[in-house]
Write a protein that holds these residues in place. Structure first.
Motif, PDB file in Angstrom:
ATOM      1  N   HIS A 162      49.969  74.066   0.566  1.00  0.00           N
ATOM      2  CA  HIS A 162      50.036  73.239  -0.679  1.00  0.00           C
ATOM      3  C   HIS A 162      51.222  73.779  -1.523  1.00  0.00           C
ATOM      4  N   PRO A 163      52.393  73.267  -1.792  1.00  0.00           N
ATOM      5  CA  PRO A 163      53.564  73.591  -2.209  1.00  0.00           C
ATOM      6  C   PRO A 163      53.332  73.958  -3.681  1.00  0.00           C
ATOM      7  N   THR A 164      54.237  74.515  -4.471  1.00  0.00           N
ATOM      8  CA  THR A 164      54.068  75.023  -5.821  1.00  0.00           C
ATOM      9  C   THR A 164      53.916  73.939  -6.690  1.00  0.00           C
ATOM     10  N   VAL A 165      52.845  73.878  -7.638  1.00  0.00           N
ATOM     11  CA  VAL A 165      52.530  73.003  -8.679  1.00  0.00           C
ATOM     12  C   VAL A 165      52.656  73.829 -10.198  1.00  0.00           C
ATOM     13  N   ASN A 252      52.144  67.845 -10.145  1.00  0.00           N
ATOM     14  CA  ASN A 252      51.854  68.272  -8.607  1.00  0.00           C
ATOM     15  C   ASN A 252      52.883  68.067  -7.609  1.00  0.00           C
ATOM     16  N   ALA A 253      52.706  68.238  -6.670  1.00  0.00           N
ATOM     17  CA  ALA A 253      53.818  68.144  -5.433  1.00  0.00           C
ATOM     18  C   ALA A 253      53.277  67.522  -4.056  1.00  0.00           C
ATOM     19  N   ASP A 254      53.797  66.786  -3.592  1.00  0.00           N
ATOM     20  CA  ASP A 254      53.429  66.127  -2.282  1.00  0.00           C
ATOM     21  C   ASP A 254      54.266  66.926  -0.984  1.00  0.00           C
ATOM     22  N   LYS A 255      53.517  67.361  -0.345  1.00  0.00           N
ATOM     23  CA  LYS A 255      54.039  68.249   0.742  1.00  0.00           C
ATOM     24  C   LYS A 255      54.832  67.776   1.905  1.00  0.00           C
TER      25      LYS A 255
END
Length: 321
Positions: A162-165, A252-255
């Motif tokens: 999961h990318p950085t949040v 949040n981030a969507d990969k």
């Protein structure tokens, strides 16, 4: 076993914590000398203990090492000496003094005023600890050189990545206190945010960050502005003590679906996973022991490398089924 289970090789690939080094088979140098000389026969200090292609470890070499690391077991000393001789020949040029000093300075800064006491507790001087760091960095080079970064490996790592949040992460020692934070987040978002900011709890983290997995799993499910609906309980594996976390997502981030966008991060994850893979590491070490034709002369020490050979045999048996 991980990269760190050999006494001089402790470290989770995030850094080297000398406070976690484990001592195996404590021996006093004087007693060690008598036992070793007896085991190695009439030639005494000049007797070979370990032979290998292009090198030898004699009783006198082991005795010198034991004086440098008086709290370390004989088997561990012999293992480390053997590995260091082989790995220095193979990868010595890739580990610079600058890299060793940088790691040393990082640990010294991290431990601050406790550094000297930690060194003493672990049985190191500054010089011997730098030698230990060099050994660890050599082993990392050895393992990394054998990793094959295939598309399949990248895709497998991407599944769990999961990318950085960015989020507020607050920790409490009691569940009641954590429940109050949950209620605050639900009823007064501004007040919760101020509390979080006052506690300097804003964090940026990804799936490979060293915070509890339970916290990361819960955090990644939150949308921007959402907070935990109940405390996240995390138990300390050593003490069993519980901590209770509350998370509020800021961004949040969507990969997405393209793993190639995160190739650098995924390569780090693959490397760390391989370095902590007992069978993978043992297999590499066993292959070098074979290539260098490592032999142990005294029968008293004949089984010091058996754990590496056994791991490889076990792995081969599993694959054949």
């Amino acid at each position: 076993m991980t990269l760190t289970n050999m006494n001089q090789y402790y470290k989770d690939m995030e850094g080297i914590n000398i406070l976690n080094l484990k001592k195996i088979g404590l021996v006093a140098v004087t007693g060690f000398a008598a036992v070793t000389l007896a085991a190695c026969g009439k030639d005494g200090a000049n007797s070979d203990i370990v032979t290998m292609k292009g090198d030898t470890i004699r009783v006198s070499d082991l005795y010198k090492e034991a004086k440098e690391y008086p709290s370390t077991g004989t088997a561990t000393l012999l293992q480390n000496m053997t590995f260091n001789k082989i790995f220095e020949k193979e990868f010595g040029k890739k580990v610079s003094d600058k890299a060793v000093n940088a790691e040393f300075d990082a640990q010294k800064t991290s431990l601050g005023s406790n550094f000297a006491a930690a060194l003493q507790q672990a049985g190191y001087t500054e010089s011997s600890y730098k030698t230990s760091i060099r050994s660890q960095l050599l082993l990392k080079e050895v393992v990394t050189s054998k990793i094959k970064f295939t598309d399949a490996e990248y895709k497998a790592a991407f599944e769990a990545y999961h990318p950085t949040v960015e989020a507020y992460v607050l920790s409490e020692t009691s569940e009641d206190a954590a429940k109050k934070l949950v209620e605050d987040a639900k009823n007064d978002a501004a007040a919760f945010d101020k509390t979080a900011q006052d506690k300097k709890s804003e964090m940026k983290f990804s799936s490979n960050t060293q915070i509890p997995d339970e916290v990361k799993t819960a955090a990644f499910k939150l949308k921007d502005g959402e907070a935990s609906t109940e405390p996240i309980k995390v138990s300390n594996p050593q003490t069993g003590a519980a901590s209770f976390y509350v998370v509020k997502m800021i961004k949040n981030a969507d990969k997405g679906t393209d793993w190639k966008k995160y190739k650098k991060e995924l390569k780090t994850i693959i490397t760390t996973n391989k370095q902590n893979d007992a069978t993978f590491v043992n297999g590499i070490i066993a292959s070098y022991l074979k290539d260098y034709n490592v032999k142990v002369k005294p029968k008293e020490f004949s089984n010091i490398f058996s754990s590496y050979e056994a791991a490889v045999t076990s792995s081969s048996s599993s694959k054949s089924k």
